[in-house]
Write an enzyme that holds these catalytic residues in place. Structure first.
Site, PDB file in Angstrom:
ATOM      1  CG  ASP A 137      18.093  96.900 -25.834  1.00  0.00           C
ATOM      2  OD1 ASP A 137      17.149  97.210 -25.665  1.00  0.00           O
ATOM      3  OD2 ASP A 137      18.402  96.037 -26.386  1.00  0.00           O
ATOM      4  CG  HIS A 138      18.240 100.090 -29.357  1.00  0.00           C
ATOM      5  ND1 HIS A 138      19.271  99.210 -28.690  1.00  0.00           N
ATOM      6  CD2 HIS A 138      17.899  99.652 -30.414  1.00  0.00           C
ATOM      7  CE1 HIS A 138      19.347  98.253 -29.660  1.00  0.00           C
ATOM      8  NE2 HIS A 138      18.406  98.325 -30.472  1.00  0.00           N
ATOM      9  CB  CYS A 146      16.718  94.114 -24.066  1.00  0.00           C
ATOM     10  SG  CYS A 146      16.890  92.322 -23.730  1.00  0.00           S
ATOM     11  CB  THR A 201      13.635  89.075 -26.430  1.00  0.00           C
ATOM     12  OG1 THR A 201      14.902  88.866 -26.114  1.00  0.00           O
ATOM     13  CG2 THR A 201      13.519  88.871 -27.921  1.00  0.00           C
ATOM     14  CG  HIS A 235       9.149  78.536  -5.065  1.00  0.00           C
ATOM     15  ND1 HIS A 235       8.777  77.475  -5.637  1.00  0.00           N
ATOM     16  CD2 HIS A 235       8.371  78.813  -4.280  1.00  0.00           C
ATOM     17  CE1 HIS A 235       7.845  77.011  -5.260  1.00  0.00           C
ATOM     18  NE2 HIS A 235       7.509  78.017  -4.137  1.00  0.00           N
ATOM     19  NE  ARG A 272       9.790  73.353  -0.701  1.00  0.00           N
ATOM     20  CZ  ARG A 272       8.755  73.875  -0.569  1.00  0.00           C
ATOM     21  NH1 ARG A 272       8.601  74.390   0.643  1.00  0.00           N
ATOM     22  NH2 ARG A 272       7.911  74.071  -1.527  1.00  0.00           N
ATOM     23  CG  HIS A 273      11.967  77.888  -1.903  1.00  0.00           C
ATOM     24  ND1 HIS A 273      11.830  76.946  -2.880  1.00  0.00           N
ATOM     25  CD2 HIS A 273      10.837  77.890  -1.241  1.00  0.00           C
ATOM     26  CE1 HIS A 273      10.508  76.298  -2.965  1.00  0.00           C
ATOM     27  NE2 HIS A 273       9.830  76.837  -1.715  1.00  0.00           N
TER      28      HIS A 273
HETATM   29  C1  RB5 Z   1      18.077  94.432 -30.109  1.00  0.00           C
HETATM   30  O1  RB5 Z   1      17.792  94.573 -31.530  1.00  0.00           O
HETATM   31  C2  RB5 Z   1      17.599  93.105 -29.439  1.00  0.00           C
HETATM   32  O2  RB5 Z   1      18.490  92.096 -29.980  1.00  0.00           O
HETATM   33  C3  RB5 Z   1      17.850  93.141 -28.014  1.00  0.00           C
HETATM   34  O3  RB5 Z   1      17.064  94.111 -27.396  1.00  0.00           O
HETATM   35  C4  RB5 Z   1      17.333  92.133 -27.185  1.00  0.00           C
HETATM   36  O4  RB5 Z   1      16.161  91.426 -27.559  1.00  0.00           O
HETATM   37  C5  RB5 Z   1      18.287  90.857 -27.163  1.00  0.00           C
HETATM   38  O5  RB5 Z   1      18.294  90.051 -26.425  1.00  0.00           O
END
Ligand code: RB5
Length: 147
Positions: free
Chosen positions: A11-12, A67, A69, A100, A134-135
């Site tokens: 994403d951005h 993204c 996070t 794994h 096993r994995h």
């Molecule tokens: C965008 O602000 C943010 O929410 C997105 O990039 C991401 O972290 C969502 O999980």
């Protein structure tokens, strides 16, 4: 993981880290398919996660989703059958996600890790083979028990 092609999306918030990863991959001689976004304008991560997952499933190439996070991308990607998206914040996670879990999509968070660590994570992910045995049974159970 032997791969000559990789599918990427962000994403951005993940755009600039994705571009750094793309430059790293191209330097390794790996061809890159970029499913967007290509702008810093605010956008919705599920749209790009879905594009990458569909392309990973049809091409059998691994994917990278970035993204802010890595959470939204991994949550979306793991709704797909046969996608095993691994949100990694260090090299150990990346190595184990391959060994794994036979992960086929690496997720990273651009607001969590910097470009140097992202590159080491990517390198560990791409250079680690699945252990199988096993994995494999456990991966089959993900599909059969959650269908
Ligand atoms: C965008 O602000 C943010 O929410 C997105 O990039 C991401 O972290 C969502 O999980």
């Amino acid at each position: 993981m032997i791969c000559s092609n990789i599918i990427v999306g962000s994403d951005h918030a993940g755009l600039s880290l994705k571009q750094e990863c793309m430059a790293y991959l191209q330097k390794q001689g790996i061809s890159v398919e970029d499913m967007g976004t290509n702008s810093e304008d605010s956008c919705d991560y599920p749209e790009f996660a879905v594009k990458v997952c569909n392309r990973v499933l049809e091409s059998n190439s691994p994917g990278i989703l970035i993204c802010g996070t890595g959470l939204g991308m991994s949550m979306t990607a793991n709704r797909f059958s046969n996608i095993r998206a691994a949100l990694c914040t260090n090299e150990v996670m990346a190595r184990m996600a391959r060994k794994h879990n036979n992960s086929n999509i690496l997720c990273m968070g651009s607001r969590i890790i910097g470009p140097d660590l992202a590159e080491s994570i990517l390198e560990a992910f791409l250079n680690t083979e699945f252990d199988g045995n096993r994995h494999q049974k456990r991966i089959d159970l993900i599909e059969s028990l959650t269908r």
